[in-house]
Design a protein around this motif. Structure first.
Motif, PDB file in Angstrom:
ATOM      1  N   THR A 266       0.877  -1.166   0.000  1.00 59.60           N
ATOM      2  CA  THR A 266       0.000   0.000   0.000  1.00 59.60           C
ATOM      3  C   THR A 266       0.916   1.218   0.000  1.00 59.60           C
ATOM      4  OG1 THR A 266      -0.103   0.030   2.426  1.00 59.60           O
ATOM      5  CG2 THR A 266      -1.843  -1.147   1.249  1.00 59.60           C
ATOM      6  N   VAL A 267       0.565   2.235  -0.796  1.00 62.10           N
ATOM      7  CA  VAL A 267       1.440   3.397  -0.929  1.00 62.10           C
ATOM      8  C   VAL A 267       0.699   4.657  -0.519  1.00 62.10           C
ATOM      9  CG1 VAL A 267       2.923   2.403  -2.705  1.00 62.10           C
ATOM     10  CG2 VAL A 267       0.853   3.597  -3.393  1.00 62.10           C
ATOM     11  N   ASP A 268       1.432   5.572   0.100  1.00 62.64           N
ATOM     12  CA  ASP A 268       0.893   6.872   0.468  1.00 62.64           C
ATOM     13  C   ASP A 268       0.777   7.754  -0.776  1.00 62.64           C
ATOM     14  OD1 ASP A 268       0.737   6.147   3.083  1.00 62.64           O
ATOM     15  OD2 ASP A 268       2.544   7.201   3.732  1.00 62.64           O
ATOM     16  N   PRO A 269       0.094   8.889  -0.669  1.00 59.81           N
ATOM     17  CA  PRO A 269       0.049   9.813  -1.809  1.00 59.81           C
ATOM     18  C   PRO A 269       1.449  10.201  -2.248  1.00 59.81           C
ATOM     19  CG  PRO A 269      -1.511  10.484  -0.123  1.00 59.81           C
ATOM     20  CD  PRO A 269      -0.700   9.376   0.470  1.00 59.81           C
ATOM     21  N   SER A 270       1.644  10.311  -3.576  1.00 56.68           N
ATOM     22  CA  SER A 270       2.958  10.704  -4.085  1.00 56.68           C
ATOM     23  C   SER A 270       3.217  12.186  -3.852  1.00 56.68           C
ATOM     24  CB  SER A 270       3.067  10.390  -5.583  1.00 56.68           C
ATOM     25  OG  SER A 270       2.062  11.051  -6.318  1.00 56.68           O
ATOM     26  N   LEU A 271       2.158  12.945  -3.545  1.00 55.56           N
ATOM     27  CA  LEU A 271       2.301  14.344  -3.157  1.00 55.56           C
ATOM     28  C   LEU A 271       2.048  14.459  -1.663  1.00 55.56           C
ATOM     29  CD1 LEU A 271       0.292  16.118  -6.005  1.00 55.56           C
ATOM     30  CD2 LEU A 271       2.751  15.728  -5.889  1.00 55.56           C
ATOM     31  N   GLY A 272       2.835  15.263  -1.003  1.00 58.61           N
ATOM     32  CA  GLY A 272       2.612  15.487   0.414  1.00 58.61           C
ATOM     33  C   GLY A 272       1.396  16.372   0.643  1.00 58.61           C
ATOM     34  N   ARG A 273       0.955  16.424   1.886  1.00 55.29           N
ATOM     35  CA  ARG A 273      -0.233  17.197   2.225  1.00 55.29           C
ATOM     36  C   ARG A 273      -0.064  18.671   1.873  1.00 55.29           C
ATOM     37  NH1 ARG A 273      -4.902  16.524   1.700  1.00 55.29           N
ATOM     38  NH2 ARG A 273      -4.407  14.369   2.318  1.00 55.29           N
ATOM     39  N   GLY A 501      15.160   2.311   4.095  1.00 52.08           N
ATOM     40  CA  GLY A 501      14.639   2.026   5.423  1.00 52.08           C
ATOM     41  C   GLY A 501      14.936   3.207   6.333  1.00 52.08           C
ATOM     42  N   PHE A 502      14.240   3.324   7.463  1.00 50.28           N
ATOM     43  CA  PHE A 502      14.436   4.475   8.350  1.00 50.28           C
ATOM     44  C   PHE A 502      13.979   4.106   9.757  1.00 50.28           C
ATOM     45  CE2 PHE A 502      10.329   4.783   6.309  1.00 50.28           C
ATOM     46  CZ  PHE A 502       9.457   4.994   7.367  1.00 50.28           C
ATOM     47  N   TYR A 527       5.863   6.954   0.723  1.00 51.91           N
ATOM     48  CA  TYR A 527       6.041   5.904   1.726  1.00 51.91           C
ATOM     49  C   TYR A 527       5.205   4.701   1.310  1.00 51.91           C
ATOM     50  CZ  TYR A 527       8.549   8.925   4.988  1.00 51.91           C
ATOM     51  OH  TYR A 527       9.487   9.733   5.577  1.00 51.91           O
ATOM     52  N   GLU A 528       5.743   3.499   1.497  1.00 56.51           N
ATOM     53  CA  GLU A 528       5.030   2.284   1.133  1.00 56.51           C
ATOM     54  C   GLU A 528       5.130   1.262   2.255  1.00 56.51           C
ATOM     55  OE1 GLU A 528       6.974   0.997  -2.462  1.00 56.51           O
ATOM     56  OE2 GLU A 528       8.552  -0.046  -1.366  1.00 56.51           O
ATOM     57  N   ALA A 532       2.150  -7.936   3.255  1.00 54.39           N
ATOM     58  CA  ALA A 532       2.402  -9.191   3.974  1.00 54.39           C
ATOM     59  C   ALA A 532       3.101  -8.945   5.307  1.00 54.39           C
ATOM     60  CB  ALA A 532       3.235 -10.128   3.101  1.00 54.39           C
ATOM     61  N   GLY A 533       4.198  -8.170   5.262  1.00 53.77           N
ATOM     62  CA  GLY A 533       4.998  -8.009   6.472  1.00 53.77           C
ATOM     63  C   GLY A 533       4.704  -6.768   7.269  1.00 53.77           C
ATOM     64  N   GLY A 534       4.101  -5.774   6.651  1.00 60.78           N
ATOM     65  CA  GLY A 534       3.778  -4.545   7.355  1.00 60.78           C
ATOM     66  C   GLY A 534       4.936  -3.584   7.511  1.00 60.78           C
ATOM     67  N   THR A 535       6.131  -3.919   6.999  1.00 62.14           N
ATOM     68  CA  THR A 535       7.277  -3.031   7.120  1.00 62.14           C
ATOM     69  C   THR A 535       7.087  -1.822   6.208  1.00 62.14           C
ATOM     70  OG1 THR A 535       8.452  -4.301   5.430  1.00 62.14           O
ATOM     71  CG2 THR A 535       8.850  -4.890   7.718  1.00 62.14           C
ATOM     72  N   GLU A 536       7.578  -0.657   6.677  1.00 63.33           N
ATOM     73  CA  GLU A 536       7.417   0.587   5.932  1.00 63.33           C
ATOM     74  C   GLU A 536       8.759   1.038   5.388  1.00 63.33           C
ATOM     75  OE1 GLU A 536       4.997   4.783   6.436  1.00 63.33           O
ATOM     76  OE2 GLU A 536       5.884   3.849   8.211  1.00 63.33           O
ATOM     77  N   ALA A 537       8.750   1.629   4.175  1.00 66.67           N
ATOM     78  CA  ALA A 537       9.974   2.121   3.550  1.00 66.67           C
ATOM     79  C   ALA A 537       9.650   3.393   2.781  1.00 66.67           C
ATOM     80  CB  ALA A 537      10.572   1.069   2.615  1.00 66.67           C
ATOM     81  N   LEU A 538      10.681   4.172   2.508  1.00 66.93           N
ATOM     82  CA  LEU A 538      10.551   5.387   1.706  1.00 66.93           C
ATOM     83  C   LEU A 538      11.075   5.090   0.310  1.00 66.93           C
ATOM     84  CD1 LEU A 538       9.992   8.470   1.488  1.00 66.93           C
ATOM     85  CD2 LEU A 538      12.389   8.822   2.145  1.00 66.93           C
ATOM     86  N   GLN A 539      10.234   5.324  -0.701  1.00 67.18           N
ATOM     87  CA  GLN A 539      10.666   5.082  -2.078  1.00 67.18           C
ATOM     88  C   GLN A 539      10.841   6.414  -2.798  1.00 67.18           C
ATOM     89  OE1 GLN A 539       8.206   3.576  -5.532  1.00 67.18           O
ATOM     90  NE2 GLN A 539       9.357   1.712  -5.094  1.00 67.18           N
TER      91      GLN A 539
END
Length: 762
Positions: A266-273, A501-502, A527-528, A532-539
């Protein structure tokens, strides 16, 4: 006396109700840039394809997956190659059920084969059951067909040829139809070569069964009753409607090799708020500026125009909701620009009312005459824009097709609200006695007499000199090397992706502003989370060769985040060469179509060529200034392409207004004016509406340019330039082309005027 049924007001109320219901019932689907979505990482099995064909197969898979996603109903997807064998697919706003359906549609290979069944199939099946030493005939393979359409599962065995008679590569189209009792099946049409092959196979094997095999599974084995030479076939089976639709979709877009989803995020918006807020704020500023201007300049009539404008927006958003189109930030900006374009209709009508009142007509008669005479120009302007959009829909795909659909919706909504609804309101106000005059401000108190054509040669030469300079810069920046040149951004040529990663979350807007301040201007930041694993990363998706520098910069700027590189890869273009080629063809065809329509509508080739030359001028001028602008460093992206496409539909408007007045004045003067004076007079008479129509769109464009942030800056820049050059070209490009065509006639009339005997002096 019985009152007539108020069908007009009833129709308006019904349209409003349907639009409001659609918005509340379906909501607005937001794009990845606004809301985020689902990301699939696919891996392609290239083991059965020659190594030299790997890149071709991967590129073909990207194009085919894009078509499948388009048919699935998802607009504005992100689809990129990750060589050597992976593909990234991002889809906006899908629930769990739709995610599963989309995954199945994407993964399906759809390798279709037509194989002949053995002539003695029944005997072979019987022998296989009774003879333990039974061996399959050479060149044939056992396949089992399962059917449960009658409520009882049954299995039938067929021995079919290993080598197919024909494959699905010849399927040109596939669609769902229904049999006599309403069961869905898939009908297919072959390309010309496939039709010949299928006709030859069926004519040579009348009486035999032909097995239809998809991805190794036997779907049906109908008996060939007669030669089938029409290039059509069908696949029957125990299909539900959704299964038949999915099958038709993938049959039209078969893959050369299977793909498998290896990760889902699942990915966050490609534009910030902050970026989203800037865009929405700019849109509101532009809309409010236009609303205030219309009310201040046209007074009560301006309020009526604003009511129609609100209805236009309501209808447009309602249709977007009803048909589940995806709304992106550039899409919001595009709707705001249509606000400026929509009031053009009211400006044309109101300025015509002014002229009719000045000629001595009563208010009711002036309004009726204004609507009647202005409608011809309004219809021509809308029809040419709709013609452009229709061609974009038919020849384009993906974002280009989606843009065309949105454009048509906005234009049709404007015809309804700007012409039909405002006329109802004015008729009602006059009938009630609430409107006794049509007061408005003035751009000019008296008709100007500017000799515009006196400098047309200088203006014409300077324009094309500036265009030539821009094209030289365009070529020097690699404009002719699509997907490679410096002038193209990540959308067109791909780049690098870095997954980090962060330990501490850093706001997307803060990262973007930091990168822009340090001249890392083009970056997609998301952010994605692994489903399956729930780990978050910055792309990060960045221009080629920039990943290492950007990562080091972020590590230095945000040590508390402890950014760590998890992976770095090269990614392909979001906009494939096929998609770009389709868009360019769509533009070319739309330009020619507009030329033909204008020539037929105005009865002369000169008008059609004038329109064509001015449109080419506007597009090249916008592209040229885009390349020449010193700062910031601008590159072509899909929003920029959308802006240029919009200009084709918009910039013809003022040209049509001028051409219509030239035609009208020619009739009024009985052809006594030479074309130089005729065009000058027509341009002066329409100058106030030219300033007003361009001004309203310019207000919206400037708001987007000044307040929309870096995300919308390139898009808004194209429209600021396009509005100015579109207005300019109607006077100094389109009109001189008409003048040049009639130059001999003008010279002849001038000479006749000189030779005309003067009256004797008393």
């Amino acid at each position: 006396m019985k009152q007539p049924f108020p069908w007009k007001s009833t129709l308006v109320a019904a349209v409003m109700a349907i639009a409001i219901w659609s918005i509340f019932q379906y909501g607005i689907k937001e794009g990845i840039d606004l809301k985020g979505g689902t990301s699939f990482l696919l891996q392609m099995d290239l083991s059965k394809i020659d190594s030299q064909g790997h890149a071709t197969a991967l590129g073909q898979a990207v194009d085919i997956i894009r078509k499948r996603v388009d048919r699935f109903g998802v607009a504005e997807p992100v689809i990129q190659q990750i060589p050597p064998n992976r593909i990234l697919v991002q889809l906006p706003g899908l629930d769990a059920a739709k995610q599963l359906e989309a995954r199945q549609t994407i993964e399906r290979t759809a390798y279709l084969e037509f194989r002949l069944v053995h002539e003695d199939n029944e005997k072979l099946v019987s022998d296989s059951l009774s003879d333990p030493r039974f061996v399959e005939p050479v060149g044939y393979k056992k396949l089992v067909h399962e059917d449960s359409r009658n409520g009882q599962p049954t299995k039938r065995t067929y021995y079919v040829k290993v080598r197919p008679e024909m494959t699905g590569k010849h399927v040109a189209r596939a669609f769902v139809q229904y049999d006599d009792i309403g069961r869905p099946y898939v009908a297919m049409g072959f390309d010309p070569e496939g039709a010949v092959i299928f006709g030859r196979v069926t004519s040579a094997n009348v009486g035999r069964q032909l097995a239809i095999v998809l991805d190794g599974e036997l779907y049906s084995a109908p008996t060939i009753q007669d030669a089938i030479t029409g290039g059509n076939a069908q696949i029957t089976g125990n299909f539900s409607l959704s299964e038949a639709q999915e099958l038709a979709n993938v049959l039209e877009n078969p893959l050369e090799a299977p793909v498998k989803v290896i990760q889902t995020f699942t990915v966050d918006p490609s534009l910030g708020r902050d970026s989203i807020n800037s865009g929405v704020r700019a849109a509101l500023i532009g809309a409010v500026a236009v609303i205030i201007f219309m009310a201040a300049y046209y007074l009560a009539a301006g309020v009526v125009a604003n009511v129609a404008l609100a209805l236009n927006i309501l209808i447009t958003v309602g249709v977007l909701a009803m048909f589940k189109f995806t709304l992106t930030l550039p899409g919001i900006a595009g709707i705001v620009l249509t606000i400026g374009m929509a009031v053009d209709t009211n400006v044309l009508i109101y300025e015509r009312v002014r002229e009719e009142l000045a000629s001595g007509k009563a208010l009711r008669a002036a309004i009726a005459a204004a609507y009647s005479r202005a409608f011809r120009v309004i219809f021509d302007a809308h029809f040419t824009a709709i013609l452009t959009a229709a061609i974009l829909i038919s020849l384009g795909s993906g974002p280009v097709k989606g843009f065309g659909v949105t454009l048509v919706i906005g234009l049709l909504a404007n015809l309804f609200s700007g012409v039909f609804v405002t006329r109802i309101i004015f008729d009602w106000l006059v009938a009630k006695g609430w409107m006794k005059s049509f007061k408005m401000q003035h751009v000019f108190r008296s008709l100007p007499h500017v000799n515009f054509l006196g400098v047309w040669k200088i203006a014409f030469a300077l324009s094309w000199a500036l265009i030539l300079t821009g094209m030289i810069v365009f070529v020097n920046r690699g404009g002719l090397k699509v997907g490679v040149g410096e002038v193209y951004g990540i959308d067109f040529k791909g780049g690098d992706t870095a997954t980090l990663g962060f330990t501490q979350h850093v706001n997307v807007d803060e990262i973007r502003h930091n990168l822009e301040a340090n001249h890392f201007e083009e970056a997609y930041i998301q952010y994605e989370r692994d489903v399956a694993g729930g780990t978050e990363a910055l792309q990060l998706r960045l221009p080629e060769g920039k990943a290492e520098a950007v990562v080091k910069h972020l590590q230095d700027q945000y040590p508390q985040a402890q950014f760590k590189v998890l992976s770095e890869e090269h990614v392909g273009a979001i906009v494939g060469k096929e998609l770009l080629s389709q868009a360019l063809w769509a533009v070319a065809v739309s330009l020619i179509a507009i030329m033909i329509y204008i020539a037929l509508r105005f009865g002369e080739l000169s008008y059609g060529l004038g329109a064509l030359v001015s449109l080419i001028h506007d597009v090249l001028m916008t592209v040229g200034l885009f390349c020449l602008w010193p700062w910031p460093h601008r590159t072509f992206s899909m929003p920029v392409v959308a802006a240029v496409l919009t200009l084709i539909g918009y910039s013809i408007n003022d040209t049509i207004v001028v051409f219509d007045r030239i035609r009208e004045n020619k009739k009024l003067t009985g052809g006594k004016l030479n074309y130089f004076d005729l065009i000058n007079r027509s341009v002066n008479e329409t100058l106030s509406r030219t300033i007003l129509t361009a001004g309203t769109v310019f207000l919206c464009s400037i708001a987007l340019y000044g307040f929309g942030g870096r995300v919308l800056n390139d898009f808004a820049f194209c429209f600021v330039v396009g509005v100015l050059t579109g207005t300019y070209s109607s006077i100094y490009i389109a009109s001189p082309v008409v003048l040049w065509f009639h130059r001999k006639e003008s010279v002849r009339m001038s000479q006749a005027a000189v030779k005309k005997p003067q009256p004797a002096k008393a």
